[in-house]
Design an enzyme around this catalytic site. Structure first.
Site, PDB file in Angstrom:
ATOM      1  N   THR A  33       6.012   0.703   2.198  1.00 38.22           N
ATOM      2  CA  THR A  33       7.079   1.509   2.785  1.00 38.22           C
ATOM      3  C   THR A  33       6.448   2.504   3.748  1.00 38.22           C
ATOM      4  O   THR A  33       5.845   3.493   3.341  1.00 38.22           O
ATOM      5  CB  THR A  33       7.867   2.262   1.695  1.00 38.22           C
ATOM      6  OG1 THR A  33       8.462   1.315   0.805  1.00 38.22           O
ATOM      7  CG2 THR A  33       8.968   3.121   2.317  1.00 38.22           C
ATOM      8  N   LEU A  82       0.826  -1.204   0.000  1.00 38.97           N
ATOM      9  CA  LEU A  82       0.000   0.000   0.000  1.00 38.97           C
ATOM     10  C   LEU A  82       0.866   1.262   0.000  1.00 38.97           C
ATOM     11  O   LEU A  82       2.053   1.222   0.336  1.00 38.97           O
ATOM     12  CB  LEU A  82      -0.922  -0.023   1.221  1.00 38.97           C
ATOM     13  CG  LEU A  82      -1.834  -1.268   1.277  1.00 38.97           C
ATOM     14  CD1 LEU A  82      -2.335  -1.507   2.693  1.00 38.97           C
ATOM     15  CD2 LEU A  82      -2.989  -1.112   0.308  1.00 38.97           C
ATOM     16  N   PRO A  83       0.285   2.403  -0.380  1.00 39.32           N
ATOM     17  CA  PRO A  83       1.090   3.617  -0.590  1.00 39.32           C
ATOM     18  C   PRO A  83       1.658   4.273   0.667  1.00 39.32           C
ATOM     19  O   PRO A  83       2.733   4.869   0.616  1.00 39.32           O
ATOM     20  CB  PRO A  83       0.106   4.580  -1.283  1.00 39.32           C
ATOM     21  CG  PRO A  83      -0.978   3.716  -1.825  1.00 39.32           C
ATOM     22  CD  PRO A  83      -1.087   2.565  -0.883  1.00 39.32           C
ATOM     23  N   LYS A 110      14.363  -0.030   4.713  1.00 41.48           N
ATOM     24  CA  LYS A 110      13.843   0.506   3.448  1.00 41.48           C
ATOM     25  C   LYS A 110      13.970   2.024   3.401  1.00 41.48           C
ATOM     26  O   LYS A 110      14.289   2.606   2.353  1.00 41.48           O
ATOM     27  CB  LYS A 110      12.384   0.092   3.256  1.00 41.48           C
ATOM     28  CG  LYS A 110      11.748   0.629   1.969  1.00 41.48           C
ATOM     29  CD  LYS A 110      12.505   0.173   0.726  1.00 41.48           C
ATOM     30  CE  LYS A 110      12.011   0.855  -0.539  1.00 41.48           C
ATOM     31  NZ  LYS A 110      10.636   0.532  -0.898  1.00 41.48           N
TER      32      LYS A 110
END
Length: 356
Positions: A144, A111-112, A229
């Site tokens: 992220t 997901l964003p 990340k």
């Protein structure tokens, strides 16, 4: 003869490395099949039904690779058009994340942002909807997001009950497992997964990761995958801006980008931004720069990730001036209407670089 000998030695080295890797994995499998193996790892053999929520540029290809690997996949996305593409192929689709969870042994989310993740997990008809015991014992979030959100969500999930133990005898588990490799890597199945959370859960999920990528790296406790990340994308952003700045300066001084690329890639400036994801249109085929910067990793998402990096640095009181400068550049690109363009478009839209 000398060249032939070198090639032969390299081939033998690669073959030996492959045998070593195979031997290690075989040893692990033998340990996993023994009576002393952790119940959590034993449960990995039951992870055949995979739910996938978030079928954007990355998730679409990741879900496809799981299907091609033979997993029974169920998907959900708010985009009805992309849902139809899976339905047309005979893939099970569901109207809510909760319905996906009801039919899955493991659920992967891509997901964003943090807010989207929280909504999919804890919102109305989310994966954890209601107070009923959960069907999946493993959740993998490849979004992220910030480490703090991952850690809070992991604690919430671990407090839930399981509908069926399936031999693992534990609470449900969350792994934070963001990826590197971009859309091209997602499509080719060559992603790198940076995984945080319970190590036994990581080992159990490794076959799933390797169905979508070629590398998995265990980063430690919950939230460490998300932290890794953020650091990776920070380095990637600064590297891309540095390469773009150098190319733009070189063009202004009369050196072509192709010439500089040859120099960079055979000298100390060599990096992913020059040899694999070159930002100059006309230098490299198959990258966003060759497609008017469409596809790839958007400037909007890079600005979001840099915001996470800035916030994380502030939390630990670390000076990160290049992070802040990179964030300003990508925020300016977004304000100028380039938010949907690949982040390598900074070469054209910030530095005013020219095509080759």
């Amino acid at each position: 003869m000398a060249i032939s000998r070198v090639k032969t030695l390299k081939a033998l080295s690669n073959f030996t490395s492959t045998l070593t890797s195979y031997s290690i994995r075989s040893s692990l499998l033998r340990r996993f099949s023994s009576s002393n193996v952790s119940p959590l790892i034993q449960a990995s053999f039951h992870l055949k039904r995979i739910g996938f929520v978030g079928l954007g540029n990355m998730g679409f290809h990741m879900a496809n690779n799981l299907i091609n690997a033979g997993y029974k996949v169920c998907v959900h996305d708010i985009n009805s058009n992309v849902m139809e593409k899976f339905s047309d192929k005979g893939v099970l689709t569901k109207g809510t994340p909760f319905e996906v969870a009801e039919t899955s042994d493991v659920v992967i989310t891509m997901l964003p942002s943090s807010s989207h993740v929280l909504d999919v997990y804890t919102g109305h008809n989310g994966l954890l909807h209601g107070e009923n015991p959960l069907t999946p014992w493993l959740f993998i979030d490849s979004s992220t997001i910030d480490p703090q959100t991952s850690r809070r969500l992991s604690a919430t999930i671990s407090n839930c009950a399981l509908k069926e133990k399936k031999g693992c005898g534990c609470s449900p588990v969350l792994l934070d497992a963001p990826v590197s490799g971009g859309v091209l890597g997602a499509e080719a199945g060559t992603l790198t997964f940076m995984v945080g959370g319970l190590q036994e859960a990581y080992l159990a999920a490794e076959p799933i990761f390797l169905s979508m990528g070629k590398n998995t790296i265990y980063c430690g406790g919950t939230g460490n995958g998300a932290a890794a990340k953020i650091c990776n994308n920070l380095a990637m952003a600064v590297s891309m801006l540095g390469v773009s700045e150098a190319f733009s300066l070189g063009q202004s001084l009369g050196i072509t980008a192709s010439t500089l690329t040859k120099i960079f890639n055979s000298s100390s400036a060599r990096c992913w931004s020059s040899d694999s994801y070159n930002p100059v249109p006309g230098v490299m085929e198959g990258v966003p720069a060759s497609k008017n910067y469409n596809g790839g990793f958007s400037s909007k998402l890079m600005a979001k990730d840099l915001k996470l990096a800035v916030a994380s640095a502030e939390e630990v009181r670390l000076k990160c001036p290049m992070t802040s400068q990179a964030q300003e550049i990508y925020m300016s690109l977004c304000k100028e209407g380039h938010e949907s363009k690949d982040f390598s478009s900074a070469f054209r839209h910030y530095y005013s670089g020219k095509d080759e």
